[in-house]
Structure formats: C-alpha cells, structure tokens
Design a protein around this motif. Structure first.
Motif, PDB file in Angstrom:
ATOM      1  N   THR A  95      46.849  35.036  77.162  1.00  0.00           N
ATOM      2  CA  THR A  95      47.250  34.632  75.818  1.00  0.00           C
ATOM      3  C   THR A  95      48.189  33.433  75.915  1.00  0.00           C
ATOM      4  O   THR A  95      48.770  33.157  76.961  1.00  0.00           O
ATOM      5  CB  THR A  95      47.968  35.774  75.081  1.00  0.00           C
ATOM      6  OG1 THR A  95      49.116  36.184  75.852  1.00  0.00           O
ATOM      7  CG2 THR A  95      47.031  36.956  74.898  1.00  0.00           C
TER       8      THR A  95
ATOM      9  N   ASN B 208      45.416  25.896  73.976  1.00  0.00           N
ATOM     10  CA  ASN B 208      44.292  26.104  73.073  1.00  0.00           C
ATOM     11  C   ASN B 208      44.756  26.787  71.790  1.00  0.00           C
ATOM     12  O   ASN B 208      45.549  27.719  71.831  1.00  0.00           O
ATOM     13  CB  ASN B 208      43.218  26.959  73.748  1.00  0.00           C
ATOM     14  CG  ASN B 208      41.878  26.825  73.075  1.00  0.00           C
ATOM     15  OD1 ASN B 208      41.390  25.711  72.866  1.00  0.00           O
ATOM     16  ND2 ASN B 208      41.263  27.939  72.724  1.00  0.00           N
ATOM     17  N   GLY B 209      44.275  26.308  70.669  1.00  0.00           N
ATOM     18  CA  GLY B 209      44.610  26.927  69.391  1.00  0.00           C
ATOM     19  C   GLY B 209      45.644  26.190  68.565  1.00  0.00           C
ATOM     20  O   GLY B 209      45.720  26.360  67.357  1.00  0.00           O
TER      21      GLY B 209
ATOM     22  N   THR C 108      48.756  26.748  68.277  1.00  0.00           N
ATOM     23  CA  THR C 108      49.402  27.817  67.519  1.00  0.00           C
ATOM     24  C   THR C 108      50.851  27.530  67.162  1.00  0.00           C
ATOM     25  O   THR C 108      51.470  28.326  66.441  1.00  0.00           O
ATOM     26  CB  THR C 108      49.322  29.137  68.311  1.00  0.00           C
ATOM     27  OG1 THR C 108      49.846  28.945  69.628  1.00  0.00           O
ATOM     28  CG2 THR C 108      47.875  29.613  68.410  1.00  0.00           C
TER      29      THR C 108
ATOM     30  N   SER D  18      40.334  23.851  70.902  1.00  0.00           N
ATOM     31  CA  SER D  18      40.043  24.038  69.485  1.00  0.00           C
ATOM     32  C   SER D  18      41.292  24.557  68.787  1.00  0.00           C
ATOM     33  O   SER D  18      42.240  25.002  69.440  1.00  0.00           O
ATOM     34  CB  SER D  18      38.889  25.034  69.300  1.00  0.00           C
ATOM     35  OG  SER D  18      39.219  26.284  69.881  1.00  0.00           O
ATOM     36  N   ASP D  19      41.296  24.491  67.471  1.00  0.00           N
ATOM     37  CA  ASP D  19      42.429  24.959  66.679  1.00  0.00           C
ATOM     38  C   ASP D  19      42.124  26.318  66.059  1.00  0.00           C
ATOM     39  O   ASP D  19      41.011  26.552  65.571  1.00  0.00           O
ATOM     40  CB  ASP D  19      42.744  23.965  65.551  1.00  0.00           C
ATOM     41  CG  ASP D  19      43.229  22.623  66.061  1.00  0.00           C
ATOM     42  OD1 ASP D  19      43.730  22.576  67.207  1.00  0.00           O
ATOM     43  OD2 ASP D  19      43.111  21.632  65.314  1.00  0.00           O
ATOM     44  N   LYS D  20      43.108  27.193  66.090  1.00  0.00           N
ATOM     45  CA  LYS D  20      42.956  28.473  65.419  1.00  0.00           C
ATOM     46  C   LYS D  20      42.885  28.263  63.907  1.00  0.00           C
ATOM     47  O   LYS D  20      43.640  27.480  63.335  1.00  0.00           O
ATOM     48  CB  LYS D  20      44.138  29.388  65.741  1.00  0.00           C
ATOM     49  CG  LYS D  20      44.157  29.917  67.175  1.00  0.00           C
ATOM     50  CD  LYS D  20      43.053  30.924  67.407  1.00  0.00           C
ATOM     51  CE  LYS D  20      43.139  31.513  68.807  1.00  0.00           C
ATOM     52  NZ  LYS D  20      42.047  32.465  69.078  1.00  0.00           N
ATOM     53  N   ASP D  21      41.958  28.973  63.285  1.00  0.00           N
ATOM     54  CA  ASP D  21      41.804  28.913  61.828  1.00  0.00           C
ATOM     55  C   ASP D  21      42.870  29.795  61.204  1.00  0.00           C
ATOM     56  O   ASP D  21      42.917  31.007  61.462  1.00  0.00           O
ATOM     57  CB  ASP D  21      40.413  29.411  61.445  1.00  0.00           C
ATOM     58  CG  ASP D  21      40.135  29.302  59.945  1.00  0.00           C
ATOM     59  OD1 ASP D  21      41.092  29.144  59.167  1.00  0.00           O
ATOM     60  OD2 ASP D  21      38.956  29.397  59.577  1.00  0.00           O
TER      61      ASP D  21
ATOM     62  N   LYS E  68      41.862  33.079  59.714  1.00  0.00           N
ATOM     63  CA  LYS E  68      41.366  34.131  60.597  1.00  0.00           C
ATOM     64  C   LYS E  68      42.412  34.537  61.634  1.00  0.00           C
ATOM     65  O   LYS E  68      42.105  35.253  62.580  1.00  0.00           O
ATOM     66  CB  LYS E  68      40.098  33.670  61.309  1.00  0.00           C
ATOM     67  CG  LYS E  68      38.963  33.303  60.365  1.00  0.00           C
ATOM     68  CD  LYS E  68      37.748  32.804  61.138  1.00  0.00           C
ATOM     69  CE  LYS E  68      36.611  32.422  60.205  1.00  0.00           C
ATOM     70  NZ  LYS E  68      35.437  31.897  60.961  1.00  0.00           N
ATOM     71  N   LEU E  69      43.628  34.107  61.441  1.00  0.00           N
ATOM     72  CA  LEU E  69      44.693  34.311  62.419  1.00  0.00           C
ATOM     73  C   LEU E  69      45.116  35.774  62.472  1.00  0.00           C
ATOM     74  O   LEU E  69      45.250  36.443  61.445  1.00  0.00           O
ATOM     75  CB  LEU E  69      45.890  33.435  62.044  1.00  0.00           C
ATOM     76  CG  LEU E  69      46.902  33.119  63.142  1.00  0.00           C
ATOM     77  CD1 LEU E  69      46.268  32.210  64.190  1.00  0.00           C
ATOM     78  CD2 LEU E  69      48.122  32.425  62.525  1.00  0.00           C
TER      79      LEU E  69
ATOM     80  N   ASP F 259      47.008  36.253  68.185  1.00  0.00           N
ATOM     81  CA  ASP F 259      46.650  34.865  68.445  1.00  0.00           C
ATOM     82  C   ASP F 259      47.843  33.968  68.721  1.00  0.00           C
ATOM     83  O   ASP F 259      47.697  32.913  69.347  1.00  0.00           O
ATOM     84  CB  ASP F 259      45.866  34.276  67.251  1.00  0.00           C
ATOM     85  CG  ASP F 259      44.496  34.903  67.084  1.00  0.00           C
ATOM     86  OD1 ASP F 259      43.882  35.243  68.115  1.00  0.00           O
ATOM     87  OD2 ASP F 259      44.048  35.052  65.932  1.00  0.00           O
TER      88      ASP F 259
END
Length: 287
Positions: free
Chosen positions: A49, A53-54, A56, A117-120, A123-124, A128
């Motif tokens: 985790t 990526n993401g 966040t 990619s980016d976390k939506d 949808k988090l 995440d």
C-alpha cells in the motif's frame, strides 16, 4: 495541449516554470523534489500500500499529514501544466516534476517512467490512502530512519543516497518548525551536503524552536535525522564516500530515486517496466 503520451512536452513545460525569483531561493525545483519524494515515500512493501501510484496526497488523511505541510504550493504550481496536458495523471506529473527538477538543478539524469494512474475520488476507500506516520520524522535518529526506509525496501546505501536530497531546499519554521538551508547552494544538486555534514562541526542551535543543529557561523542547519547519518558507523562510512566522490553519489542517488518514485506502481511485465506506448519505446530514456 500536447498529444497524449508526449511526456517530453510536459517535461519541457515543467522545466520552464522552475525559475521563480520571488519564491524561496528563486526556484521551484526543491519543492518539486519534495513533492515527488513524499508522494512516493508512503509505500509499505509488506501490505503493498502507499507509494506514488494513485496521487493519494489529494485526499485525507494524507493531505493533512504534517510532514506534507507546504506541498499544497507545489501541487498548485503544477496545476496549469495539468490543465494544459489533461491526459497525464497527477501521479505521473508529480514524479516527473521531481525528476525534471533534479536534472535541471545539475543533478544526475533520472530514468523516469510513466504508468501511474490516479485514484478516483468517487471510488476511494480508506484502504486506498496511506495513514499518517509513514514519512520520516526529522526529529528522530538512525533507528527510526532505518525503520522507515526498510519498510519501503531500501538498504543502508540507498538510504544515505536518498538523504542526499537535502542538498536542495531549506526548512521553514511555519511548516516543519525547523528553519534554514542545509547547504550554501540550495538550488544546485551536488554532494555539498555530505561535504558539510562530514566536514564541519555541528552544535545544537540555541533558539526557541525544536532541536536542530547549526554550523559555527549559524548560516546552515542540520536536523536530528541528518546527524544520525554521521553518528551511525555504517551510514557515516557511506556519507564520507559520497563527500569524496560526487560521481558515485550521483550514480547511487539516481538509482535510488528511480526506485523511490516507482514504489507501488504496477508495471506491464515481470521486469518492472512500464507499459510502452506505441510511439514511445523506452520512454523514460528519451525524456
């Protein structure tokens, strides 16, 4: 807007905004390096985790982590570039900004690769976003430093190499509580940090702020975490080597930084390489 996948165009735009006379020491480079570092340094190899990526850092609790104070400015400075190139993810943009800044400030070439990619936000989930406390605490010593970096998968040599990023930038009392630059050239990437750390006498600064260290002229500063580098025998041996040989430091730093900004990034083959776009063979090397 550039064609999708034209990372060279994005890199050129990042380089074009680095000089900023009215900001800190006249460059956005150091804060872009810090942004890339902190966006990536939350990785936990056991749980897989965190990491770059993401992107966040846009969300709670990561955005409110005290270790990330001031990075809202870095993200804001990059927003016009994101708007100009909307196809690039924030995660790729932030890490590319750090890699570009290092190179533009005289550092080694960073083999940056796309693929984040980016976390939506719609949808988090709580899983995440990494919790606070995964980034280094400047007030603690070598045991803490090792714990943080070992969690990410780095060894002692990589740890010292990455700490060498303190060649850049300065601390701000209104963000971290600490104040001052580590080196005389905070917008130039070099091995000066190691020369100063291993070559000068450092004493505790007499002031109302947290414990930090100063040189005899009270012009530069070191944090407790920096002092841990010269107090730990294994770390100190590596730091002295980097002080004496810039080329070795640059080589090791480039490799460690490339590893750092790739933490948590899914790759398209078993060698850990990014999926290659049709018009971008070995994309990172071409940038």
């Amino acid at each position: 807007m550039s064609p999708k996948g034209d990372y060279a165009a994005v890199k050129k735009d990042i380089a074009s905004i680095l000089d900023k006379p009215d900001y800190d020491d006249g460059s956005l480079g150091p804060i872009f390096v810090r942004l890339a570092w902190h966006a990536s340094g939350t990785y936990d190899k056991k749980t897989r985790t965190g990491g770059s990526n993401g992107a966040t850092m846009r969300f709670d609790p990561e955005v409110a982590d005290g270790a990330n104070a001031g990075l809202e400015h870095a993200r804001a400075f990059l927003e016009p570039i994101k708007q100009k190139h909307p196809w690039i993810s924030y995660a790729d943009l932030w890490t590319l900004a750090g890699a570009t800044a290092i190179e533009e400030m005289g550092g080694p070439t960073i083999n940056w690769k796309p693929g984040r990619s980016d976390k939506d936000p719609k949808k988090l989930t709580a899983h995440d976003v990494p919790p606070n406390g995964r980034l280094p605490d400047a007030a603690l010593g070598q045991d803490h430093v090792r714990q943080i970096f070992y969690r990410m998968g780095f060894d002692d040599r990589e740890i010292v190499a990455l700490v060498g990023a303190h060649a850049l930038g300065r601390c701000h009392a209104d963000r971290s509580g600490y104040e001052g630059p580590w080196t005389h050239t905070p917008t130039r990437f070099s091995n000066q940090y190691f020369k100063l750390l291993t070559g000068l006498t450092w004493r505790k600064k007499e002031w109302d702020g947290p414990v930090q260290y100063t040189d005899e002229d009270d012009e530069l500063m070191m944090l407790p975490a920096d002092m841990a580098v010269i107090r730990d025998p294994e770390f100190a041996k590596i730091a002295k080597e980097y002080a004496q040989d810039k080329d070795v430091f640059f080589k090791d730093f480039a490799a460690a930084f490339e590893k750092l900004i790739d933490l948590g990034v899914p790759r398209g083959d078993d060698k850990g390489n990014a999926p290659v776009a049709p018009n971008q063979k070995k994309a990172g090397a071409k940038l």
